[in-house]
Enzyme design. Sequence first.
Site, PDB file in Angstrom:
ATOM      1  N   CYS A 255     -14.021  16.369   7.406  1.00 54.36           N
ATOM      2  CA  CYS A 255     -13.449  17.666   7.068  1.00 54.36           C
ATOM      3  C   CYS A 255     -14.042  18.193   5.760  1.00 54.36           C
ATOM      4  O   CYS A 255     -14.129  17.440   4.797  1.00 54.36           O
ATOM      5  CB  CYS A 255     -11.935  17.530   6.945  1.00 54.36           C
ATOM      6  N   PRO A 256     -14.503  19.427   5.756  1.00 56.39           N
ATOM      7  CA  PRO A 256     -14.388  20.459   6.788  1.00 56.39           C
ATOM      8  C   PRO A 256     -15.637  20.632   7.643  1.00 56.39           C
ATOM      9  O   PRO A 256     -15.755  21.618   8.351  1.00 56.39           O
ATOM     10  CB  PRO A 256     -14.146  21.714   5.955  1.00 56.39           C
TER      11      PRO A 256
END
Length: 79
Positions: free
Chosen positions: A16-17
């Site tokens: 993430c991200p």
Amino acid sequence: MDVKPDITHDATGTYCPIPITELAKVMKKVEVGTIVELLADDEGAIQDVPAWCQTTGNEFLGYKEEDGILHFYVRKTQG
């Protein structure tokens, strides 16, 4: 789940991200109606991909896990 993707993008090994930013880049390049398969191994994507679809208006078709790899299916619905 038996979805036939038009294109597959491999974001395994990222966290993430990055899987979402990679998905966003791919979605910008494809036509409306295209089904994109995103491969990821970040468990956070299980919440992130459907949330991104809800935010952007694209259709989340679901996901499956196969041998530790998450396969997400998204249909582009926005031009």
